[in-house]
Design an enzyme around this catalytic site. Structure first.
Site, short mmCIF file in Angstrom:
data_model
loop_
_atom_site.label_atom_id
_atom_site.label_comp_id
_atom_site.label_asym_id
_atom_site.label_seq_id
_atom_site.Cartn_x
_atom_site.Cartn_y
_atom_site.Cartn_z
N GLY A 1 -9.18 -6.37 9.29
CA GLY A 1 -7.92 -5.51 9.92
C GLY A 1 -7.65 -6.08 11.20
O GLY A 1 -6.78 -7.24 11.48
N ARG A 2 -8.29 -5.69 11.96
CA ARG A 2 -8.04 -6.18 13.48
C ARG A 2 -8.07 -7.43 13.92
O ARG A 2 -7.27 -7.72 14.72
CB ARG A 2 -9.08 -5.20 14.58
CG ARG A 2 -8.71 -3.88 14.53
CD ARG A 2 -9.95 -3.00 14.79
NE ARG A 2 -11.08 -3.07 14.09
CZ ARG A 2 -12.28 -2.38 14.37
NH1 ARG A 2 -12.39 -1.96 15.22
NH2 ARG A 2 -13.20 -2.63 13.43
N ARG B 1 -7.64 2.24 -2.71
CA ARG B 1 -8.59 1.95 -1.67
C ARG B 1 -9.46 3.37 -1.32
O ARG B 1 -8.80 4.47 -1.50
CB ARG B 1 -7.77 1.69 -0.28
CG ARG B 1 -8.58 1.37 0.81
CD ARG B 1 -7.73 0.64 1.89
NE ARG B 1 -8.81 -0.28 2.67
CZ ARG B 1 -8.61 -0.61 3.76
NH1 ARG B 1 -7.83 0.26 4.66
NH2 ARG B 1 -9.52 -1.37 4.57
N GLN C 1 0.87 -1.09 0.10
CA GLN C 1 0.06 -0.16 -0.07
C GLN C 1 0.78 1.27 0.06
O GLN C 1 1.71 1.49 0.87
CB GLN C 1 -0.96 0.15 1.25
CG GLN C 1 -1.92 1.15 1.05
CD GLN C 1 -2.71 1.33 2.23
OE1 GLN C 1 -2.29 1.65 3.31
NE2 GLN C 1 -3.96 1.56 2.05
N TYR D 1 -5.62 11.48 3.63
CA TYR D 1 -4.11 11.75 3.19
C TYR D 1 -4.08 12.27 1.86
O TYR D 1 -5.24 12.67 1.23
CB TYR D 1 -3.33 10.36 3.05
CG TYR D 1 -3.51 9.63 4.56
CD1 TYR D 1 -2.92 10.28 5.72
CD2 TYR D 1 -4.09 8.37 4.73
CE1 TYR D 1 -2.86 9.94 7.27
CE2 TYR D 1 -4.22 7.72 6.13
CZ TYR D 1 -3.36 8.49 7.21
OH TYR D 1 -3.39 7.90 8.50
C1 FMN Z 1 -3.69 -0.47 13.79
C2 FMN Z 1 -4.23 -0.08 12.47
C3 FMN Z 1 -3.62 0.60 11.58
C4 FMN Z 1 -4.37 0.80 10.46
N1 FMN Z 1 -3.54 1.47 9.37
C5 FMN Z 1 -4.15 1.48 8.20
C6 FMN Z 1 -3.08 2.07 6.86
O1 FMN Z 1 -1.88 2.23 6.92
N2 FMN Z 1 -3.71 2.02 5.57
C7 FMN Z 1 -5.14 1.83 5.68
O2 FMN Z 1 -5.58 2.05 4.52
N3 FMN Z 1 -5.97 1.74 6.86
C8 FMN Z 1 -5.53 1.48 7.80
N4 FMN Z 1 -6.18 0.91 8.61
C9 FMN Z 1 -7.58 0.65 8.38
C10 FMN Z 1 -7.74 -0.70 8.30
O3 FMN Z 1 -7.15 -1.22 7.32
C11 FMN Z 1 -9.31 -1.42 8.34
O4 FMN Z 1 -9.87 -0.55 7.49
C12 FMN Z 1 -9.76 -1.18 9.78
O5 FMN Z 1 -9.08 -1.76 10.75
C13 FMN Z 1 -11.34 -1.77 9.60
O6 FMN Z 1 -11.43 -3.06 9.51
P1 FMN Z 1 -11.63 -4.14 10.35
O7 FMN Z 1 -12.80 -3.85 10.99
O8 FMN Z 1 -11.69 -5.57 9.90
O9 FMN Z 1 -10.53 -4.03 11.53
C14 FMN Z 1 -5.54 0.91 10.02
C15 FMN Z 1 -6.30 -0.04 11.24
C16 FMN Z 1 -5.74 -0.34 12.43
C17 FMN Z 1 -6.69 -0.95 13.51
#
Ligand code: FMN
Length: 351
Positions: free
Chosen positions: A309-310, A226, A98, A179
């Protein structure tokens, strides 16, 4: 379940539809932006995902906003990423980089000495950002000159080239969360009255030129994007995000990207997946708060995969746990961005 069947996104071949969402974890070397050995282990542990999308990675020193985020603009960074892509490939996984340019969402305290913070217009984001010296207000950005804009577009092209040299299967343009690309798209942060702002059409130009530059390197079928229309994160405001993103997607649709990665945002009363489907005909990855069963029901002709993600933070073997309906471990929010292995590579597999 369909979730565990293979699919193709452009040139990417996924062995299942459980995608690891991009997550900044701040474990790179702060001085050089070089990925660390610990990052190789972290991604290798999670390689059973159908596709890993890495943490946001800066295409230039200027694109850095947070501390300890990796770059893809030096030969040392490329060499370190090579070990990571090789480790993921050794496990049979696929990995996309990314590319994230933070623009005004930055602090000089997180960057090398003398590196500027730039944005479409000299409008600071309200709020504070984490630095090694504690929380600091976002920088007052410098408005980009025409030459700065052209240079930055070329930085995305070079970053794409470097990513492929490092062995990545694809690249993803980070175009949300306040961003730089989102700053150009949005009326609150883009006050320009030139080729790059002032009308809807012109606000789209930067993102479209960046995509053209990225897809010129080796075709569009290794490039994803994205989005999260309406996302107010990092003080982002647009007068009409529905109109902006509808127009953007209509222009991007014929470019033939590998996939569009859409974050839903139901708490704002928006239907981002509906917006994407209405304006874009290619393959979608969808995200945000899905669990295994909801992910299974959302898959259709167009939605080819779901990103998590999480759940991937605390469950390196998430695919197996979903497949076998095993219990999930919970994340420790205190170690999301801390340096070191704790809360990073020490989450164990089920047994
Ligand atoms: C610790 C953390 C860091 C993240 N960093 C990014 C990132 O660098 N780029 C991005 O597009 N989204 C980032 N996100 C968003 C995640 O990609 C995702 O959209 C978000 O966690 C929701 O998905 P989930 O409900 O499955 O966790 C981040 C989320 C978390 C929790």
């Amino acid at each position: 379940m369909k979730l565990f069947t293979p699919t193709e996104l452009g040139r990417l071949e996924l062995r299942n539809r459980v995608v690891m969402a991009p997550m900044t974890r701040s474990r790179a070397d702060q001085a050089s932006d070089v990925p660390t050995d610990m990052m190789r282990e972290y991604y290798q542990q999670r390689a059973s995902a159908g596709l890993i999308i890495t943490e946001g990675t800066q295409p230039s020193a200027e694109g850095k906003g947070y501390c300890r985020t990796p770059g893809i603009y030096s030969s040392e960074q490329i060499a370190a990423w090579k070990t990571i892509t090789a480790a993921v490939h050794a496990e049979g996984g696929q990995i996309v980089l990314q590319i994230m340019h933070c623009g005004r969402v930055a602090s000089a305290a997180n960057k090398a000495a003398g590196v500027r913070t730039v944005a479409p217009s000299a409008v600071a984001a309200k709020g504070e950002i984490f630095t090694e010296q504690g929380m600091l207000p976002f920088d007052e950005p410098e408005a980009m000159s025409e030459a700065d804009i052209l240079q930055t577009i070329d930085d995305y092209r070079r970053a794409t080239e470097n990513a492929f040299a490092a062995g990545f299967d694809g690249v993803e343009l980070h175009c949300t969360s306040g961003y730089l690309p989102a700053q150009f798209l949005s009326t609150g942060s883009n006050r320009r009255q030139d080729e790059w702002g002032g009308s809807l059409e012109k606000r789209l130009c930067f993102v479209l030129e960046v995509i053209k530059a990225m897809t010129a390197v080796d075709g569009a079928d290794r490039v994803g994007m994205r989005i999260c229309p309406g996302n107010p994160f990092n003080d982002l405001h647009d007068d009409n995000h529905q109109e902006t993103f509808s127009a953007l997607l209509q222009k991007v649709d014929p470019m033939g990207l590998a996939y569009l990665h859409v974050i839903r945002m139901p708490q704002l009363g928006l239907d981002n997946i509906g917006l994407a489907k209405a304006n874009y005909s290619g393959a979608l990855i969808v995200n945000e708060s899905f669990d295994r069963d909801e992910a299974e029901t959302v898959l259709d002709e167009q939605i080819q995969a779901v990103s998590f993600g999480r759940p991937f933070i605390a469950n390196p073997d998430l695919v197996r746990r979903y497949r076998e309906a095993l219990a999930l471990s919970q994340i420790n929010p205190k170690t999301l961005y801390t340096p070191g292995e704790a809360g990073y590579t020490d989450y164990s597999t089920f047994d």
